[in-house]
Design an enzyme around this catalytic site. Sequence first.
Site, PDB file in Angstrom:
ATOM      1  N   GLU A 130       0.859  -1.181   0.000  1.00 25.30           N
ATOM      2  CA  GLU A 130       0.000   0.000   0.000  1.00 25.30           C
ATOM      3  C   GLU A 130       0.892   1.227   0.000  1.00 25.30           C
ATOM      4  O   GLU A 130       1.742   1.387   0.877  1.00 25.30           O
ATOM      5  CB  GLU A 130      -0.922   0.014   1.210  1.00 25.30           C
ATOM      6  CG  GLU A 130      -1.783   1.263   1.331  1.00 25.30           C
ATOM      7  CD  GLU A 130      -2.569   1.565   0.066  1.00 25.30           C
ATOM      8  OE1 GLU A 130      -2.340   2.649  -0.512  1.00 25.30           O
ATOM      9  OE2 GLU A 130      -3.388   0.731  -0.343  1.00 25.30           O
ATOM     10  N   GLU A 142     -15.275  -5.210  -2.181  1.00 18.59           N
ATOM     11  CA  GLU A 142     -15.104  -4.562  -0.881  1.00 18.59           C
ATOM     12  C   GLU A 142     -16.255  -3.612  -0.559  1.00 18.59           C
ATOM     13  O   GLU A 142     -16.610  -3.433   0.617  1.00 18.59           O
ATOM     14  CB  GLU A 142     -13.777  -3.817  -0.828  1.00 18.59           C
ATOM     15  CG  GLU A 142     -13.660  -2.666  -1.808  1.00 18.59           C
ATOM     16  CD  GLU A 142     -12.277  -2.026  -1.799  1.00 18.59           C
ATOM     17  OE1 GLU A 142     -11.419  -2.507  -1.039  1.00 18.59           O
ATOM     18  OE2 GLU A 142     -12.064  -1.061  -2.544  1.00 18.59           O
TER      19      GLU A 142
END
Length: 705
Positions: free
Chosen positions: A417, A510
């Site tokens: 990330e 998600e």
Amino acid sequence: MKSLNLLILTLFLSAFSLSNSQELKSPNGEITMMFSLEENGTPTYELTYKNQSVIKPSHLGLELKDDEKSLLDDFVIIDTKNSTFNDTWTPVWGEEKEIRNHYNELAISLKQNETDRVVIIHFRLFNEGLGFRYEFPSQQNLVYFTIKEERSQFAMTDDHTALWIPGDYDSQEYDYTESKLSEIRAKFDAALTDNASQTQYSKTGVQTALMMKTSNGLYINLHEAALIDYSCMNLNLDDKNMVFESHLTPDVNGDKGYMQAPCKSPWRTIMVSDDARDILASRMTLNLNEPCAIEDTSWIKPVKYIGVWWEMITGKSSWSYTNDLPAIQLGVTDYSKLKPNSTHAANNTKVKRYIDFASEHGFDGVLVEGWNEGWEDWFGKTKDYVFDFVTPYPDFDVEGIHKYAKSKGVKMIMHHETSGSTRNYERHLDKAYKFMKDNGYDAVKSGYVGDILPRGEHHYSQWIVNHYQYAIEKAAEYEVMVNAHEAVRPTGVCRTYPNLIGNESARGTEFQAFGGSKPNHVTVLPFTRLIGGPMDYTPGIFEMDISKLNPNNDSHVNSTLANQLALYVTMYSPLQMAADLPEHYEQFMDAFQFIKDVAIDWDKSIYLEAEPGDYITIARKEKGSNNWFVGNVNGNEARTSNIKLDFLEKGKKYMAIIYADAKDAHYKTNPQAYTIKTKKVTSKSKLAQLSVPGGGYAISIKELK
């Protein structure tokens, strides 16, 4: 004298042909593109399909910054070149083992009278649509230039019905809105979601790929291909005249592109057919990209994986190792001195549980998020240096986990990330990729959540598009496969760099844990987001009530269990995740069998039924075998799907295992109601199968020996 007059006439006719319209037809003759110059020298094109107008006369050109003369008008034709290309190429992975690339091309060289600048417009006409791009050859009068705006137009013939998401410089994670073009302005605000960062876009701007249907049954798709060293294109709509015009993503200065000749723009694409299945079957976007640039692709492998992810997305567990944020912010860097967070998911014990499950059920890999230091203070503060991508938390033993996974025949998948800090990621890339290879990681999921750094840049501006490309090419040097989330939407670059094995770049699973997505969302994505390349949609959710994982999250997965199985066929990707928790699969092992069996690489794909936003049914043949898999996803209304199995080899018998919605199933009220039945079938068999709202079915078909 007679021969001299004939020569003069010939030269006159030749000059006349260069100053007027040029015609290009598709190989099958069904699509025609007409190019012309208006009286003031403005380039114009139009498109017809089976003698029906698709694109009315539309202008082409670019507006330049701080320049006396933009590349919009005052042109004359100085040369035209026609060519035909017909070849077949073999993708490293894909929806079929061979792809035909067949088009007719017209290259029109234009010179601007006042500046003597030359622009070449290339038109490639395939049987399913048109691609066009601008080329700026090497020349003295045009070397460095800055694009203020590209002015490519797409003039619609009527007030079509469109499936669209708002034009946003930083987010693609929207549910689609279906409306008439004339209704976009009124519906724009309602289409915005709280995750979207759109603040400076006109209220008639939409993203590509844009899917439309005309009142007389034509399907039209607008997108782009080969987005390299250029800003991502959105579309502004003049809703009085129904004309779309390209709108490039700006940088921090508001500029749209910094160019140095010789250079080219991406292709602008228009697909058209009277059969929606042709849009899904098109490989035009891939064909408009360059051939594979990686000499040895033997290390690029399709991957079926599970991961420590869904429990964090739902809020059951956390990415961060500790809750002691004040200590982190005050400069404490020794995590062993901080109190661990009991909900930290990426710990050795839990990860080994996932590795065991993957090994037992034949999955290739395990993804682990939240394994590395920095998650306590990673988001929302535009910090340059957040992660170093190599330092694990105290409860995650990188070397030990690697050895354990290797002993079980499972590969680990890395997670990077970036928190939007592209400069920080680039400074660490070599070290991070080397660390991966040293520890047995062949694939990485990268993320770009949050505002982009450098500050003021956008996720889809030219500089950041170049960053994504740099990361892909750097990964290829280390033989690393990339699955980029929050990156720019794909435009077929995976043909050139097939180590780009997947992207998110749209509203994925998600969001089912963030309030839910529309039940027909997965009947739209193959017509929009997937036009440019495969998506890491992360399907396979079996527990639809998120409150059972996290009492503080009342979200609901708007899908039936059978629909989730079908996604492994309808949402093509060589990277497929079984996204739910192992314990949920253990509750439904009979249904889980389909996820274990379904292939992820294909010899052939056949599109049986399709209507954007309503339903999709696809049959695919597993690469290197006689096994077939069929998937159907349904939208908002119940329907009976009717298909023929004539794609099966004649004279052979097969056993079909049908995983379907129960009669009383419903995505909201009874999502886990399904049936499983077996049936002997042949190429003469037909199937009528109920699909409930938000439902579908999945079929595994294996040859009987």
